[in-house]
Motif scaffolding. Structure first.
Motif, PDB file in Angstrom:
ATOM      1  N   SER A  81       0.813  -1.219   0.000  1.00 45.31           N
ATOM      2  CA  SER A  81       0.000   0.000   0.000  1.00 45.31           C
ATOM      3  C   SER A  81       0.848   1.271   0.000  1.00 45.31           C
ATOM      4  O   SER A  81       0.340   2.352  -0.339  1.00 45.31           O
ATOM      5  CB  SER A  81      -0.920   0.015   1.217  1.00 45.31           C
ATOM      6  N   GLY A  82       2.121   1.158   0.366  1.00 47.43           N
ATOM      7  CA  GLY A  82       2.966   2.335   0.526  1.00 47.43           C
ATOM      8  C   GLY A  82       3.018   3.254  -0.689  1.00 47.43           C
ATOM      9  O   GLY A  82       2.746   4.451  -0.582  1.00 47.43           O
ATOM     10  N   PRO A  83       3.365   2.741  -1.879  1.00 49.74           N
ATOM     11  CA  PRO A  83       3.423   3.627  -3.050  1.00 49.74           C
ATOM     12  C   PRO A  83       2.075   4.261  -3.386  1.00 49.74           C
ATOM     13  O   PRO A  83       2.013   5.416  -3.808  1.00 49.74           O
ATOM     14  CB  PRO A  83       3.890   2.687  -4.176  1.00 49.74           C
ATOM     15  N   LEU A  84       0.984   3.520  -3.200  1.00 55.25           N
ATOM     16  CA  LEU A  84      -0.345   4.078  -3.463  1.00 55.25           C
ATOM     17  C   LEU A  84      -0.628   5.260  -2.541  1.00 55.25           C
ATOM     18  O   LEU A  84      -1.182   6.282  -2.961  1.00 55.25           O
ATOM     19  CB  LEU A  84      -1.419   3.000  -3.269  1.00 55.25           C
ATOM     20  N   ILE A  85      -0.252   5.124  -1.276  1.00 52.12           N
ATOM     21  CA  ILE A  85      -0.476   6.195  -0.308  1.00 52.12           C
ATOM     22  C   ILE A  85       0.316   7.434  -0.685  1.00 52.12           C
ATOM     23  O   ILE A  85      -0.184   8.564  -0.600  1.00 52.12           O
ATOM     24  CB  ILE A  85      -0.099   5.708   1.104  1.00 52.12           C
ATOM     25  N   ALA A  86       1.570   7.251  -1.109  1.00 49.83           N
ATOM     26  CA  ALA A  86       2.419   8.394  -1.458  1.00 49.83           C
ATOM     27  C   ALA A  86       1.835   9.178  -2.631  1.00 49.83           C
ATOM     28  O   ALA A  86       1.784  10.418  -2.611  1.00 49.83           O
ATOM     29  CB  ALA A  86       3.830   7.913  -1.785  1.00 49.83           C
ATOM     30  N   VAL A  87       1.385   8.480  -3.665  1.00 52.23           N
ATOM     31  CA  VAL A  87       0.793   9.152  -4.826  1.00 52.23           C
ATOM     32  C   VAL A  87      -0.495   9.866  -4.432  1.00 52.23           C
ATOM     33  O   VAL A  87      -0.744  11.016  -4.833  1.00 52.23           O
ATOM     34  CB  VAL A  87       0.532   8.143  -5.956  1.00 52.23           C
ATOM     35  N   ALA A  88      -1.329   9.201  -3.633  1.00 50.63           N
ATOM     36  CA  ALA A  88      -2.598   9.800  -3.222  1.00 50.63           C
ATOM     37  C   ALA A  88      -2.381  11.043  -2.367  1.00 50.63           C
ATOM     38  O   ALA A  88      -3.126  12.026  -2.474  1.00 50.63           O
ATOM     39  CB  ALA A  88      -3.425   8.769  -2.460  1.00 50.63           C
ATOM     40  N   LEU A  89      -1.348  11.037  -1.517  1.00 50.91           N
ATOM     41  CA  LEU A  89      -1.050  12.200  -0.681  1.00 50.91           C
ATOM     42  C   LEU A  89      -0.634  13.384  -1.546  1.00 50.91           C
ATOM     43  O   LEU A  89      -1.067  14.529  -1.303  1.00 50.91           O
ATOM     44  CB  LEU A  89       0.064  11.858   0.315  1.00 50.91           C
ATOM     45  N   TRP A  90       0.186  13.145  -2.559  1.00 49.09           N
ATOM     46  CA  TRP A  90       0.612  14.212  -3.473  1.00 49.09           C
ATOM     47  C   TRP A  90      -0.583  14.816  -4.204  1.00 49.09           C
ATOM     48  O   TRP A  90      -0.725  16.040  -4.282  1.00 49.09           O
ATOM     49  CB  TRP A  90       1.620  13.644  -4.471  1.00 49.09           C
ATOM     50  N   LEU A  91      -1.480  13.976  -4.687  1.00 47.54           N
ATOM     51  CA  LEU A  91      -2.650  14.470  -5.410  1.00 47.54           C
ATOM     52  C   LEU A  91      -3.559  15.294  -4.508  1.00 47.54           C
ATOM     53  O   LEU A  91      -4.131  16.302  -4.940  1.00 47.54           O
ATOM     54  CB  LEU A  91      -3.425  13.290  -6.006  1.00 47.54           C
ATOM     55  N   ALA A  92      -3.702  14.879  -3.254  1.00 55.04           N
ATOM     56  CA  ALA A  92      -4.614  15.567  -2.342  1.00 55.04           C
ATOM     57  C   ALA A  92      -4.153  16.987  -2.023  1.00 55.04           C
ATOM     58  O   ALA A  92      -4.975  17.870  -1.769  1.00 55.04           O
ATOM     59  CB  ALA A  92      -4.773  14.766  -1.053  1.00 55.04           C
ATOM     60  N   PHE A  93      -2.835  17.227  -2.022  1.00 52.90           N
ATOM     61  CA  PHE A  93      -2.317  18.546  -1.655  1.00 52.90           C
ATOM     62  C   PHE A  93      -1.920  19.391  -2.870  1.00 52.90           C
ATOM     63  O   PHE A  93      -1.250  20.404  -2.710  1.00 52.90           O
ATOM     64  CB  PHE A  93      -1.123  18.400  -0.709  1.00 52.90           C
ATOM     65  N   ARG A  94      -2.342  18.993  -4.065  1.00 54.61           N
ATOM     66  CA  ARG A  94      -2.131  19.831  -5.233  1.00 54.61           C
ATOM     67  C   ARG A  94      -3.147  20.975  -5.259  1.00 54.61           C
ATOM     68  O   ARG A  94      -4.246  20.856  -4.716  1.00 54.61           O
ATOM     69  CB  ARG A  94      -2.266  19.023  -6.524  1.00 54.61           C
ATOM     70  N   SER A  95      -2.748  22.070  -5.892  1.00 52.95           N
ATOM     71  CA  SER A  95      -3.663  23.205  -6.107  1.00 52.95           C
ATOM     72  C   SER A  95      -3.926  23.297  -7.607  1.00 52.95           C
ATOM     73  O   SER A  95      -3.249  24.047  -8.324  1.00 52.95           O
ATOM     74  CB  SER A  95      -3.045  24.507  -5.588  1.00 52.95           C
ATOM     75  N   PRO A  96      -4.887  22.557  -8.117  1.00 56.82           N
ATOM     76  CA  PRO A  96      -5.105  22.503  -9.568  1.00 56.82           C
ATOM     77  C   PRO A  96      -5.725  23.812 -10.077  1.00 56.82           C
ATOM     78  O   PRO A  96      -6.351  24.553  -9.324  1.00 56.82           O
ATOM     79  CB  PRO A  96      -6.083  21.333  -9.728  1.00 56.82           C
ATOM     80  N   PRO A  97      -5.553  24.104 -11.359  1.00 59.37           N
ATOM     81  CA  PRO A  97      -6.131  25.335 -11.936  1.00 59.37           C
ATOM     82  C   PRO A  97      -7.633  25.178 -12.170  1.00 59.37           C
ATOM     83  O   PRO A  97      -8.118  25.219 -13.298  1.00 59.37           O
ATOM     84  CB  PRO A  97      -5.357  25.486 -13.247  1.00 59.37           C
ATOM     85  N   LEU A  98      -8.374  24.977 -11.100  1.00 62.12           N
ATOM     86  CA  LEU A  98      -9.815  24.766 -11.168  1.00 62.12           C
ATOM     87  C   LEU A  98     -10.511  25.736 -10.225  1.00 62.12           C
ATOM     88  O   LEU A  98      -9.898  26.261  -9.292  1.00 62.12           O
ATOM     89  CB  LEU A  98     -10.163  23.322 -10.784  1.00 62.12           C
ATOM     90  N   GLU A  99     -11.786  25.919 -10.442  1.00 61.64           N
ATOM     91  CA  GLU A  99     -12.564  26.798  -9.581  1.00 61.64           C
ATOM     92  C   GLU A  99     -13.943  26.195  -9.347  1.00 61.64           C
ATOM     93  O   GLU A  99     -14.388  25.301 -10.071  1.00 61.64           O
ATOM     94  CB  GLU A  99     -12.725  28.189 -10.218  1.00 61.64           C
ATOM     95  N   GLY A 100     -14.606  26.710  -8.313  1.00 61.17           N
ATOM     96  CA  GLY A 100     -15.998  26.365  -8.066  1.00 61.17           C
ATOM     97  C   GLY A 100     -16.249  24.884  -7.910  1.00 61.17           C
ATOM     98  O   GLY A 100     -15.533  24.176  -7.199  1.00 61.17           O
ATOM     99  N   LEU A 101     -17.252  24.394  -8.629  1.00 63.71           N
ATOM    100  CA  LEU A 101     -17.659  23.003  -8.515  1.00 63.71           C
ATOM    101  C   LEU A 101     -16.557  22.051  -8.945  1.00 63.71           C
ATOM    102  O   LEU A 101     -16.356  20.991  -8.329  1.00 63.71           O
ATOM    103  CB  LEU A 101     -18.926  22.764  -9.348  1.00 63.71           C
ATOM    104  N   ASP A 102     -15.822  22.408 -10.015  1.00 66.07           N
ATOM    105  CA  ASP A 102     -14.746  21.535 -10.492  1.00 66.07           C
ATOM    106  C   ASP A 102     -13.675  21.345  -9.422  1.00 66.07           C
ATOM    107  O   ASP A 102     -13.160  20.234  -9.229  1.00 66.07           O
ATOM    108  CB  ASP A 102     -14.114  22.120 -11.756  1.00 66.07           C
ATOM    109  N   LEU A 103     -13.342  22.407  -8.714  1.00 68.61           N
ATOM    110  CA  LEU A 103     -12.343  22.316  -7.652  1.00 68.61           C
ATOM    111  C   LEU A 103     -12.856  21.457  -6.504  1.00 68.61           C
ATOM    112  O   LEU A 103     -12.110  20.635  -5.951  1.00 68.61           O
ATOM    113  CB  LEU A 103     -11.985  23.712  -7.151  1.00 68.61           C
ATOM    114  N   ALA A 104     -14.114  21.638  -6.151  1.00 68.58           N
ATOM    115  CA  ALA A 104     -14.695  20.840  -5.065  1.00 68.58           C
ATOM    116  C   ALA A 104     -14.720  19.360  -5.424  1.00 68.58           C
ATOM    117  O   ALA A 104     -14.437  18.496  -4.578  1.00 68.58           O
ATOM    118  CB  ALA A 104     -16.106  21.339  -4.752  1.00 68.58           C
ATOM    119  N   ILE A 105     -15.036  19.054  -6.676  1.00 67.96           N
ATOM    120  CA  ILE A 105     -15.053  17.652  -7.113  1.00 67.96           C
ATOM    121  C   ILE A 105     -13.643  17.068  -7.069  1.00 67.96           C
ATOM    122  O   ILE A 105     -13.438  15.929  -6.611  1.00 67.96           O
ATOM    123  CB  ILE A 105     -15.646  17.544  -8.535  1.00 67.96           C
ATOM    124  N   TYR A 106     -12.661  17.839  -7.548  1.00 68.26           N
ATOM    125  CA  TYR A 106     -11.271  17.355  -7.506  1.00 68.26           C
ATOM    126  C   TYR A 106     -10.851  17.058  -6.067  1.00 68.26           C
ATOM    127  O   TYR A 106     -10.261  16.003  -5.782  1.00 68.26           O
ATOM    128  CB  TYR A 106     -10.325  18.392  -8.115  1.00 68.26           C
TER     129      TYR A 106
END
Length: 429
Positions: A81-106
């Motif tokens: 599970s270790g590599p999966l957790i590392a990738v998921a943690l990186w994705l969770a703390f990204r600031s994607p160029p999205l706004e409003g509903l799209d950002l909330a869904i991400y």
């Protein structure tokens, strides 16, 4: 007797998991509100949705781990599970160029992915306490050392986030570093732990039967029900306090930078006080120690409400006392879980259920954790008016309310019928 090297290998796993979990516990809600600028209700709702998914998925993970235990040891889940957790943690703390509903869904999708990846490793890891040894006194020692490993992980996580807090993307940088550091910790657990206690055969049930089996397991054991209620309310109070630290110093105490360093308090307190709570429970019993910790926590938060205006140092000391009490709560209820498993599996009609019990214990804990952001958001909204999203509001009222709910529940619905020492394995008689 378990050799010290093996105990340290076991504790290494919780060090790795808490490099990740403290990122979720202390920083992710703050990140949603302060960095992504999600509305209070949306940010709190994401945690509730993530927990709801956990409530569905964690029992499935537990059932699969129990069913495959003879072929796939629990520590293998930790490693993979270790590599999966590392990738998921990186994705969770990204600031994607999205706004409003799209950002909330991400934010919602990445939050769910992070919690799923974490559960795939953490539930089987927790089962190792019951599989390394069947001796309750040894299980208490393992739990205590595991908590200290968790404390080191939390200290490391808080220190890294504090050191990178001046950058443009401090949370993302911290997440990348911590995800990488967790991998060797999981490897050490895989290499250094032996699963000596063979699980009883676990019946192969269809999905619909698995659901009814969980309800039967809970319905037929009053001790398990009491334990689950304990985990819910203790998890609620503990999580509200932990998640409130950054908000407390940013809004109530008007010193946001100090909040990043104060975030080290939960892990430092866990590292220092765990041996004290273990020693105390050996003398006066698990339940009495648990209730002592609960009442101390509530009293410290009330004192913080009264004296926080006396200065930053006074507030920090009182908060440290409150957090130390939450450490005692966590050590006690997690020590009760493997003893409960032993009672269930050694019953005349007992079957292998360790991963299932840990799964529903995690569900109970995550229920409390899911409600915690609602307490924080409500406290901010009621005390901050229209400015609550960015700067206004206070979290102390929510912290105190959660602690009072926990204290009242512990008094009226004790987790065990009578206090017992860890040397007495039957906690429900």
């Amino acid at each position: 007797m378990i050799r010290r090297r093996e105990r340290l290998s076991y504790a290494s796993g919780d060090l790795g998991f808490n490099l990740v979990w403290q990122s979720i516990e202390l920083y992710l809600l703050f990140f949603y509100i302060q960095v992504l600028h999600l509305p209070l209700g949306v940010a709190a709702g994401i945690f509730l949705i993530g927990a709801a998914v956990d409530w569905l998925v964690d029992p499935i993970i537990g059932a699969v781990a129990d069913r495959k235990a003879a072929r796939y040891p629990m520590r293998l889940w930790v490693l993979l599970s270790g590599p999966l957790i590392a990738v998921a943690l990186w994705l969770a703390f990204r600031s994607p160029p999205l706004e409003g509903l799209d950002l909330a869904i991400y934010a919602t999708v990445t939050h769910i992915g992070l919690r799923f990846a974490y559960g795939c490793g953490n539930i089987p890891y927790a089962v190792l306490t019951a599989r390394i040894t069947g001796d309750p006194s040894e299980q208490l020692k393992l739990t205590g050392l595991r908590m200290q490993g968790a404390a080191l992980g939390g200290l490391t996580a808080a220190t890294i986030y504090a050191l990178v807090s001046g950058g443009d993307t401090p949370f993302l940088v911290g997440a990348l570093i911590l995800g990488a550091l967790a991998q060797p910790c999981f490897l050490i657990t895989w290499l250094g732990v032996k699963e000596r206690v063979a699980p009883p055969p676990a019946s192969a049930l269809r999905p619909t039967q698995e659901i009814s089996h969980y309800f039967t397991l809970i319905g037929n054991n009053s001790g398990l029900r009491r334990l689950l209620v304990t985990i819910v309310v203790a998890g609620l109070s503990t999580t509200v306090t932990a998640k409130s630290i950054l908000f407390l110093f940013d809004r109530d105490l008007q010193n946001p930078q100090w909040g990043y360093w104060a975030a080290l308090l939960p892990s430092a307190a866990l590292l220092i006080t765990t041996p004290l709570w273990v020693a105390l429970s050996s003398r006066i019993g698990l339940v009495t120690t648990l209730i002592t910790a609960v009442l101390l926590h509530a009293a410290a938060l009330v004192a913080l409400w009264i004296f926080y205006a006396q200065g930053l140092a006074v507030a920090t000391v009182i908060l440290a006392i409150a957090i130390s009490a939450t450490c005692g709560m966590s050590v006690m209820f997690w020590t009760m879980v493997p003893i409960t498993i032993r009672n269930l599996e050694t019953a005349p009609d007992g079957t292998g259920c360790a991963a299932r019990v840990y799964a529903i214990s995690n569900v109970a804990r995550k229920l409390g954790q899911a409600v915690a952001p609602q307490f924080i958001a409500l406290s901010l909204a009621l005390t901050g008016g229209g400015d609550a999203t960015l700067k206004g509001g206070a979290v102390l009222p929510g912290m105190i309310l959660a602690a009072l709910i926990c204290g009242i529940t512990m008094i009226l619905y004790r987790p065990l019928r009578r206090a017992q020492n860890v040397s007495q394995p039957d906690l429900h008689s």
